[in-house]
Write a protein that holds these residues in place. Structure first.
Motif, mmCIF file in Angstrom:
data_model
loop_
_atom_site.group_PDB
_atom_site.id
_atom_site.type_symbol
_atom_site.label_atom_id
_atom_site.label_comp_id
_atom_site.label_asym_id
_atom_site.label_seq_id
_atom_site.Cartn_x
_atom_site.Cartn_y
_atom_site.Cartn_z
ATOM 1 N N UNK A 1 0.710 -1.301 0.032
ATOM 2 C CA UNK A 1 -0.237 -0.069 0.004
ATOM 3 C C UNK A 1 0.893 1.117 0.078
ATOM 4 N N UNK A 2 1.812 1.267 0.533
ATOM 5 C CA UNK A 2 3.051 2.310 0.668
ATOM 6 C C UNK A 2 3.729 2.695 -0.605
ATOM 7 N N UNK A 3 3.664 1.954 -1.608
ATOM 8 C CA UNK A 3 4.581 2.233 -2.680
ATOM 9 C C UNK A 3 3.887 2.910 -3.648
ATOM 10 N N UNK A 4 4.549 3.423 -4.684
ATOM 11 C CA UNK A 4 3.946 4.178 -5.839
ATOM 12 C C UNK A 4 4.234 3.444 -7.186
ATOM 13 N N UNK A 5 3.120 3.388 -7.783
ATOM 14 C CA UNK A 5 3.225 2.694 -9.053
ATOM 15 C C UNK A 5 3.409 3.698 -10.098
ATOM 16 N N UNK A 6 3.812 3.351 -11.487
ATOM 17 C CA UNK A 6 3.597 4.198 -12.536
ATOM 18 C C UNK A 6 3.572 3.351 -13.680
ATOM 19 N N UNK A 7 2.469 3.339 -14.344
ATOM 20 C CA UNK A 7 2.007 2.801 -15.779
ATOM 21 C C UNK A 7 2.531 3.683 -16.786
ATOM 22 N N UNK B 1 -0.967 5.379 -8.271
ATOM 23 C CA UNK B 1 -0.520 5.006 -9.483
ATOM 24 C C UNK B 1 -0.568 5.996 -10.210
ATOM 25 N N UNK B 2 0.664 6.247 -10.855
ATOM 26 C CA UNK B 2 0.938 7.481 -11.707
ATOM 27 C C UNK B 2 0.677 7.107 -13.226
ATOM 28 N N UNK B 3 0.777 7.985 -13.963
ATOM 29 C CA UNK B 3 0.865 7.627 -15.603
ATOM 30 C C UNK B 3 1.988 8.477 -16.005
ATOM 31 N N UNK B 4 2.665 7.732 -16.963
ATOM 32 C CA UNK B 4 3.893 8.328 -17.426
ATOM 33 C C UNK B 4 3.846 8.120 -19.010
ATOM 34 N N UNK B 5 4.206 9.015 -19.841
ATOM 35 C CA UNK B 5 4.311 8.700 -21.316
ATOM 36 C C UNK B 5 3.889 9.980 -21.889
ATOM 37 N N UNK B 6 4.877 10.844 -22.387
ATOM 38 C CA UNK B 6 4.716 12.149 -23.187
ATOM 39 C C UNK B 6 3.664 13.113 -22.440
ATOM 40 N N UNK B 7 3.571 13.036 -20.905
ATOM 41 C CA UNK B 7 2.644 13.887 -20.389
ATOM 42 C C UNK B 7 3.228 15.422 -20.769
ATOM 43 N N UNK B 8 2.473 16.128 -21.056
ATOM 44 C CA UNK B 8 2.851 17.765 -20.961
ATOM 45 C C UNK B 8 1.442 18.631 -20.452
ATOM 46 N N UNK B 9 1.859 19.941 -20.894
ATOM 47 C CA UNK B 9 0.963 20.849 -20.256
ATOM 48 C C UNK B 9 -0.413 20.941 -20.783
ATOM 49 N N UNK B 10 -0.521 20.234 -22.149
ATOM 50 C CA UNK B 10 -1.763 20.157 -22.749
ATOM 51 C C UNK B 10 -2.599 19.172 -22.347
ATOM 52 N N UNK B 11 -2.092 18.003 -22.201
ATOM 53 C CA UNK B 11 -2.703 16.770 -21.865
ATOM 54 C C UNK B 11 -2.801 16.303 -20.600
ATOM 55 N N UNK B 12 -2.103 17.059 -19.544
ATOM 56 C CA UNK B 12 -2.121 16.605 -17.969
ATOM 57 C C UNK B 12 -3.515 16.611 -17.479
ATOM 58 N N UNK C 1 -10.297 8.858 -12.172
ATOM 59 C CA UNK C 1 -10.061 8.538 -10.686
ATOM 60 C C UNK C 1 -8.804 7.826 -10.312
ATOM 61 N N UNK C 2 -8.335 7.168 -11.439
ATOM 62 C CA UNK C 2 -7.445 6.090 -11.065
ATOM 63 C C UNK C 2 -5.957 6.417 -11.469
ATOM 64 N N UNK C 3 -6.107 7.756 -11.950
ATOM 65 C CA UNK C 3 -4.630 8.333 -12.348
ATOM 66 C C UNK C 3 -4.377 9.391 -11.112
ATOM 67 N N UNK C 4 -3.271 8.875 -10.331
ATOM 68 C CA UNK C 4 -3.051 9.659 -9.256
ATOM 69 C C UNK C 4 -1.914 10.508 -9.193
ATOM 70 N N UNK C 5 -1.413 10.948 -10.614
ATOM 71 C CA UNK C 5 -0.210 11.937 -10.657
ATOM 72 C C UNK C 5 0.498 11.388 -12.222
ATOM 73 N N UNK C 6 1.499 12.016 -12.168
ATOM 74 C CA UNK C 6 2.127 11.899 -13.469
ATOM 75 C C UNK C 6 3.795 11.791 -13.147
ATOM 76 N N UNK C 7 4.209 10.708 -14.031
ATOM 77 C CA UNK C 7 5.943 10.676 -13.964
ATOM 78 C C UNK C 7 6.240 11.505 -15.611
#
Ligand code: PEP
Length: 255
Positions: free
Chosen positions: A162-168, A210-221, A228-234
């Motif tokens: 529970x204490x870790x962070x995942x990044x898809x 659970x973070x999402x990563x992959x070409x996140x930018x100012x326009x799509x964030x 609801x299941x995207x808890x942030x960004x890498x």
């Protein structure tokens, strides 16, 4: 409520003066704002950690690392250990980034050992999983992600998980400018949370970020973080500019 995490992966970019300038610009941009619903982290190359630690003094931005080995010390040329990171107050470490998996040949088993070492040292691993373009095209994305999760998290207890962070991070979206749609990301991240529920129980599934990563930018964030299941960004590329990263940090997020 899960706190959002907006994490910058600077990869093998920046020399000390550039890293200091980027941190100063970020602090100048974000400095007067207090975020209660999110945390911000930067992960510089290991050699920049002392410089960035100094530049971050007095800021709430968290200092993280991009990688580490699982042993404490020994004949492991070129590696850095958990205790070396802890000496610089680094408690967050990215583990299993796709570039580590695919360029440097890191296996699920090695990544599992690194996750175990992070937990044993009271550090928070940011565990990356994601399918390649070919795996995506052949409909094997979920199978691949579940296999990577089992390899990385197989040794964890429910509380530890529970204490870790995942990044898809779908490999086909990293550094390519091709972001997963919010629906694609949400579908996989919901499945990752579902797998947590089955393996580690409801409490762990509800608190794991659970973070999402992959070409996140100012326009799509904003649209990504509205799910609801995207808890942030890498964030890789867009984290190298203070303006773009500050904008990402300020993303509108689901409550
Ligand atoms: C990353 O390196 O984790 C990443 C997501 O990179 P980018 O934002 O450039 O796709």
């Amino acid at each position: 409520m899960r706190k959002k995490l907006i994490a910058a992966n600077w990869k093998m970019h920046l020399v000390p003066g550039e890293a200091r300038a980027l941190v100063s610009a970020l602090i100048a941009d974000l400095g007067r704002e207090t975020f209660t619903d999110r945390e911000v982290l930067v992960a510089p190359a290991a050699i920049l950690i002392p410089e960035v630690k100094d530049a971050l003094r007095g800021s709430s931005i968290i200092l993280g690392a991009q990688n580490m080995f699982y042993e404490e010390k020994g004949a492991f040329t070129g590696e850095i250990s958990p205790t070396m990171l802890l000496a610089y107050d680094v408690y967050h470490v990215i583990v299993g980034h796709s570039e580590r998996r695919h360029i440097f040949g890191e296996s699920d088993e090695l990544i599992g050992r690194k996750v175990r070492a992070a937990i044993d040292h009271k550090m928070t691993p940011i565990v990356c999983v994601g399918e390649t373009q070919q795996e995506h095209d052949s409909g094997r994305a979920l199978e691949v992600v579940l296999r990577q999760m089992e390899g990385a998290l197989g040794s964890l207890t429910d509380d530890e998980a529970g204490g870790i962070v995942m990044a898809y991070e779908p490999v086909w979206a990293i550094g390519t400018g091709r972001t997963a749609t919010p629906e694609q990301a949400e579908s996989m991240q919901g499945a990752i949370r579902g797998a947590f529920n089955e393996r580690f129980g409801r409490a762990a599934a509800q608190i794991v970020r659970i973070l999402y990563g992959g070409s996140v930018n100012a326009d799509n964030v904003d649209s990504l973080l509205s799910k609801p299941d995207i808890d942030g960004a890498l964030v890789g590329t867009a984290s190298l500019g203070a303006d773009s990263f500050a904008r990402i940090v300020r993303a509108r997020a689901a409550k």
